[in-house]
Write a protein that holds these residues in place. Structure first.
Motif, PDB file in Angstrom:
ATOM      1  N   LEU A 167      10.287   1.407   7.777  1.00 33.78           N
ATOM      2  CA  LEU A 167       9.828   1.254   6.391  1.00 33.78           C
ATOM      3  C   LEU A 167       8.585   2.103   6.173  1.00 33.78           C
ATOM      4  CD1 LEU A 167       9.603  -0.088   3.568  1.00 33.78           C
ATOM      5  CD2 LEU A 167       8.293  -1.921   4.697  1.00 33.78           C
ATOM      6  N   ILE A 168       8.652   2.942   5.161  1.00 32.20           N
ATOM      7  CA  ILE A 168       7.471   3.666   4.680  1.00 32.20           C
ATOM      8  C   ILE A 168       7.132   3.044   3.332  1.00 32.20           C
ATOM      9  CG2 ILE A 168       6.480   5.889   4.051  1.00 32.20           C
ATOM     10  CD1 ILE A 168       7.220   5.593   7.014  1.00 32.20           C
ATOM     11  N   ALA A 169       6.123   2.212   3.318  1.00 27.55           N
ATOM     12  CA  ALA A 169       5.819   1.386   2.145  1.00 27.55           C
ATOM     13  C   ALA A 169       5.281   2.212   0.988  1.00 27.55           C
ATOM     14  CB  ALA A 169       4.818   0.305   2.521  1.00 27.55           C
ATOM     15  N   THR A 170       5.626   1.773  -0.207  1.00 29.10           N
ATOM     16  CA  THR A 170       5.093   2.394  -1.426  1.00 29.10           C
ATOM     17  C   THR A 170       4.221   1.412  -2.205  1.00 29.10           C
ATOM     18  OG1 THR A 170       7.067   1.760  -2.669  1.00 29.10           O
ATOM     19  CG2 THR A 170       7.073   3.940  -1.634  1.00 29.10           C
ATOM     20  N   VAL A 171       4.138   0.198  -1.710  1.00 31.01           N
ATOM     21  CA  VAL A 171       3.285  -0.824  -2.325  1.00 31.01           C
ATOM     22  C   VAL A 171       2.521  -1.528  -1.205  1.00 31.01           C
ATOM     23  CG1 VAL A 171       4.842  -1.237  -4.276  1.00 31.01           C
ATOM     24  CG2 VAL A 171       5.108  -2.568  -2.177  1.00 31.01           C
ATOM     25  N   PRO A 172       1.371  -2.137  -1.523  1.00 33.55           N
ATOM     26  CA  PRO A 172       0.632  -2.883  -0.496  1.00 33.55           C
ATOM     27  C   PRO A 172       1.475  -4.051   0.016  1.00 33.55           C
ATOM     28  CG  PRO A 172      -0.752  -2.456  -2.411  1.00 33.55           C
ATOM     29  CD  PRO A 172       0.648  -2.118  -2.806  1.00 33.55           C
ATOM     30  N   LEU A 173       1.571  -4.205   1.310  1.00 36.92           N
ATOM     31  CA  LEU A 173       2.346  -5.303   1.888  1.00 36.92           C
ATOM     32  C   LEU A 173       1.482  -6.518   2.197  1.00 36.92           C
ATOM     33  CD1 LEU A 173       4.633  -3.285   4.327  1.00 36.92           C
ATOM     34  CD2 LEU A 173       5.110  -4.020   1.982  1.00 36.92           C
ATOM     35  N   ALA A 174       0.167  -6.361   2.058  1.00 35.50           N
ATOM     36  CA  ALA A 174      -0.760  -7.467   2.297  1.00 35.50           C
ATOM     37  C   ALA A 174      -1.950  -7.294   1.363  1.00 35.50           C
ATOM     38  CB  ALA A 174      -1.225  -7.477   3.756  1.00 35.50           C
ATOM     39  N   PRO A 175      -2.611  -8.382   0.974  1.00 36.57           N
ATOM     40  CA  PRO A 175      -3.767  -8.280   0.081  1.00 36.57           C
ATOM     41  C   PRO A 175      -4.843  -7.364   0.676  1.00 36.57           C
ATOM     42  CG  PRO A 175      -3.072 -10.562   0.314  1.00 36.57           C
ATOM     43  CD  PRO A 175      -2.300  -9.782   1.339  1.00 36.57           C
ATOM     44  N   GLY A 176      -5.421  -6.551  -0.166  1.00 32.41           N
ATOM     45  CA  GLY A 176      -6.467  -5.637   0.278  1.00 32.41           C
ATOM     46  C   GLY A 176      -7.049  -4.902  -0.907  1.00 32.41           C
ATOM     47  N   PRO A 177      -7.902  -3.927  -0.664  1.00 36.29           N
ATOM     48  CA  PRO A 177      -8.534  -3.170  -1.763  1.00 36.29           C
ATOM     49  C   PRO A 177      -7.530  -2.536  -2.709  1.00 36.29           C
ATOM     50  CG  PRO A 177      -9.592  -2.690   0.335  1.00 36.29           C
ATOM     51  CD  PRO A 177      -8.365  -3.495   0.652  1.00 36.29           C
ATOM     52  N   GLU A 178      -6.369  -2.093  -2.151  1.00 32.80           N
ATOM     53  CA  GLU A 178      -5.375  -1.416  -2.994  1.00 32.80           C
ATOM     54  C   GLU A 178      -4.811  -2.336  -4.071  1.00 32.80           C
ATOM     55  OE1 GLU A 178      -2.673  -0.090   0.069  1.00 32.80           O
ATOM     56  OE2 GLU A 178      -3.254   1.981  -0.295  1.00 32.80           O
ATOM     57  N   PHE A 213      14.435   7.112  17.523  1.00 28.28           N
ATOM     58  CA  PHE A 213      14.298   6.170  16.407  1.00 28.28           C
ATOM     59  C   PHE A 213      13.301   5.075  16.748  1.00 28.28           C
ATOM     60  CE2 PHE A 213      15.229   2.665  13.635  1.00 28.28           C
ATOM     61  CZ  PHE A 213      15.699   3.229  12.465  1.00 28.28           C
ATOM     62  N   GLU A 214      13.412   4.509  17.956  1.00 25.21           N
ATOM     63  CA  GLU A 214      12.541   3.410  18.369  1.00 25.21           C
ATOM     64  C   GLU A 214      11.076   3.832  18.372  1.00 25.21           C
ATOM     65  OE1 GLU A 214      15.176   4.528  19.934  1.00 25.21           O
ATOM     66  OE2 GLU A 214      16.621   2.889  19.674  1.00 25.21           O
ATOM     67  N   ASP A 215      10.810   5.039  18.871  1.00 23.86           N
ATOM     68  CA  ASP A 215       9.420   5.528  18.926  1.00 23.86           C
ATOM     69  C   ASP A 215       8.883   5.788  17.524  1.00 23.86           C
ATOM     70  OD1 ASP A 215       9.467   5.409  21.690  1.00 23.86           O
ATOM     71  OD2 ASP A 215      10.077   7.506  21.924  1.00 23.86           O
ATOM     72  N   ALA A 216       9.745   6.321  16.655  1.00 22.94           N
ATOM     73  CA  ALA A 216       9.330   6.573  15.272  1.00 22.94           C
ATOM     74  C   ALA A 216       8.979   5.265  14.567  1.00 22.94           C
ATOM     75  CB  ALA A 216      10.435   7.307  14.519  1.00 22.94           C
ATOM     76  N   ALA A 217       9.772   4.222  14.824  1.00 19.81           N
ATOM     77  CA  ALA A 217       9.503   2.919  14.211  1.00 19.81           C
ATOM     78  C   ALA A 217       8.160   2.373  14.682  1.00 19.81           C
ATOM     79  CB  ALA A 217      10.626   1.940  14.548  1.00 19.81           C
ATOM     80  N   LYS A 218       7.904   2.478  15.974  1.00 22.05           N
ATOM     81  CA  LYS A 218       6.634   1.980  16.514  1.00 22.05           C
ATOM     82  C   LYS A 218       5.448   2.746  15.944  1.00 22.05           C
ATOM     83  CE  LYS A 218       8.609   0.409  20.913  1.00 22.05           C
ATOM     84  NZ  LYS A 218       8.670   0.637  22.385  1.00 22.05           N
ATOM     85  N   GLN A 219       5.639   4.043  15.730  1.00 19.53           N
ATOM     86  CA  GLN A 219       4.543   4.890  15.286  1.00 19.53           C
ATOM     87  C   GLN A 219       4.325   4.883  13.778  1.00 19.53           C
ATOM     88  OE1 GLN A 219       4.840   8.859  16.841  1.00 19.53           O
ATOM     89  NE2 GLN A 219       3.047   9.628  15.739  1.00 19.53           N
ATOM     90  N   PHE A 220       5.408   4.853  13.016  1.00 19.65           N
ATOM     91  CA  PHE A 220       5.279   5.077  11.582  1.00 19.65           C
ATOM     92  C   PHE A 220       5.631   3.895  10.678  1.00 19.65           C
ATOM     93  CE2 PHE A 220       6.431   9.341  13.358  1.00 19.65           C
ATOM     94  CZ  PHE A 220       5.191   9.948  13.162  1.00 19.65           C
ATOM     95  N   SER A 221       6.450   2.938  11.148  1.00 17.22           N
ATOM     96  CA  SER A 221       6.931   1.898  10.249  1.00 17.22           C
ATOM     97  C   SER A 221       5.806   1.004   9.746  1.00 17.22           C
ATOM     98  CB  SER A 221       7.994   1.040  10.939  1.00 17.22           C
ATOM     99  OG  SER A 221       8.511   0.076  10.023  1.00 17.22           O
ATOM    100  N   ASP A 222       5.834   0.729   8.458  1.00 13.02           N
ATOM    101  CA  ASP A 222       4.852  -0.183   7.867  1.00 13.02           C
ATOM    102  C   ASP A 222       5.281  -1.637   8.004  1.00 13.02           C
ATOM    103  OD1 ASP A 222       2.913   1.707   6.984  1.00 13.02           O
ATOM    104  OD2 ASP A 222       4.278   2.293   5.365  1.00 13.02           O
ATOM    105  N   ASP A 223       6.502  -1.865   8.479  1.00 11.49           N
ATOM    106  CA  ASP A 223       6.912  -3.214   8.853  1.00 11.49           C
ATOM    107  C   ASP A 223       6.472  -3.401  10.304  1.00 11.49           C
ATOM    108  OD1 ASP A 223       8.069  -5.574   9.578  1.00 11.49           O
ATOM    109  OD2 ASP A 223      10.119  -5.033   8.990  1.00 11.49           O
ATOM    110  N   LYS A 224       5.254  -3.887  10.475  1.00 10.44           N
ATOM    111  CA  LYS A 224       4.656  -3.932  11.808  1.00 10.44           C
ATOM    112  C   LYS A 224       5.374  -4.894  12.748  1.00 10.44           C
ATOM    113  CE  LYS A 224       1.684  -0.898  10.588  1.00 10.44           C
ATOM    114  NZ  LYS A 224       1.904   0.497  11.044  1.00 10.44           N
ATOM    115  N   GLY A 225       5.974  -5.943  12.195  1.00 14.61           N
ATOM    116  CA  GLY A 225       6.681  -6.902  13.035  1.00 14.61           C
ATOM    117  C   GLY A 225       7.860  -6.272  13.740  1.00 14.61           C
ATOM    118  N   SER A 226       8.778  -5.676  12.965  1.00 17.20           N
ATOM    119  CA  SER A 226       9.936  -5.027  13.574  1.00 17.20           C
ATOM    120  C   SER A 226       9.550  -3.695  14.206  1.00 17.20           C
ATOM    121  CB  SER A 226      11.041  -4.811  12.528  1.00 17.20           C
ATOM    122  OG  SER A 226      10.639  -3.841  11.566  1.00 17.20           O
TER     123      SER A 226
END
Length: 326
Positions: A167-178, A213-226
């Protein structure tokens, strides 16, 4: 209630209210002292005798309201076990009783600071071996009936997918300054376009062999859990994901296939099909079934809630003229 989660719970339920748990081991004369009580004395507390007549009067005075619910629950358990075709063997009972005894000794030692033998503990709480065995038997019987009753409700692997995603997020996934300063429509549109380009480059690198794919997910995904698991998601069927994600996921044909960038309310996804449940082996399907069963029965109060549901709405009518003792 008859079905205590553990023997410790059973003992605490039967302990006299307001009494203090023992802080030291009872003297060796305990059993002799108990045996010396008159036959009509059920218990002696600080010199105060609780007699058989006291109990008879109390049972009649309360119309056995404290006993009837337990007897009803016992009947419900036995009935459900019969319907489910389950029983408790002598070997199962012996194993479980031994297991529970070990837990009782350990937990009592933690709470009192004194290591006591099991028979010392049972005497302290006024329990007999027969009571303990019956409580454990009913507990086992109820759990077996419960597991059998929900087995038919468990999802099978057929119709489910094992997926991974980035996931490459386009909206904030958690409360913050954004979240405090929302983007204008133009700013949001630009961010959406930029994040799509970013994901497309990641996909190109994966297909070109530059990235796994697995390394890309660990490095770039904004879904930190998966993402921490290489993008891995648990088995899931239709109705689990947001519509856009689900449509793209179920369009994938064979393990290893990746989707084009998929837009959802969270951002841009690339989805990889790891396996289809319909292709799983019998052993894999059975393993999944057991995992689902364990998950459904892992909550300590699951069996009690099930039993309560069976009797919900039932009405108990007490006969005010009934006397257990005359």
């Amino acid at each position: 209630m008859i079905v205590a989660t553990t023997l410790v719970a059973m003992m605490l339920a039967t302990a006299p209210q307001g009494t203090k748990k023992p802080t030291q081991a009872k003297p060796a004369t305990k059993s002799a002292a108990a045996a010396s009580l008159p036959a009509n004395v059920v218990a002696r507390y600080n010199g105060i005798d609780i007699t058989v007549d006291d109990i008879r009067q109390q049972v009649n005075a309360t119309l056995a309201r404290k006993v009837v619910p337990d007897l009803i629950q016992r009947a419900v358990i036995e009935k459900q076990a019969k319907l489910a075709g389950v029983t408790v063997t002598a070997a199962e009972l012996a194993t479980k009783v031994s297991e529970e005894q070990g837990k009782v000794i350990s937990q009592m030692a933690q709470s009192t600071g004194v290591m006591m033998k099991f028979d010392q503990i049972t005497r302290e709480y006024g329990l007999t071996e027969a009571e303990i065995k019956e409580s454990v038997r009913l507990n086992l019987l109820a759990r077996k009936a419960f597991e059998k009753s929900i087995a038919k409700e468990l999802p099978s692997l057929d119709g489910q997918l094992h997926l991974a995603h980035i996931l490459i997020a386009t909206v904030p996934l958690a409360p913050g300054p954004e979240t405090q300063t929302p983007l204008t429509k133009e700013q949001q549109d630009k961010k959406d376009a930029d994040q799509k380009v970013r994901l497309e480059q990641i996909i190109t690198d994966i297909k070109g062999g530059k990235l796994k794919f697995e390394d890309a997910a660990k490095q770039f995904s904004d879904d930190k859990g998966s993402g921490a698991q290489g993008g891995d998601l648990p088995w899931a069927g239709k109705g689990t994901f947001v519509p856009e994600f689900e449509k793209a996921a179920f369009a994938l044909q064979k393990p290893g296939d990746m989707s084009v960038p998929v837009k959802s309310q969270f951002g841009w996804h690339v989805i990889k099909l790891i396996a289809k449940g319909s292709d799983a082996s019998a052993a894999e399907k059975e393993k999944y079934r057991k995992e689902q069963l364990a998950q459904r029965t892992s909550q300590p109060q699951a069996v009690q809630q099930w039993l309560a549901g069976l009797s919900r709405g039932a009405k108990i009518t007490f006969n005010t003229n009934a006397k257990v003792y005359k």
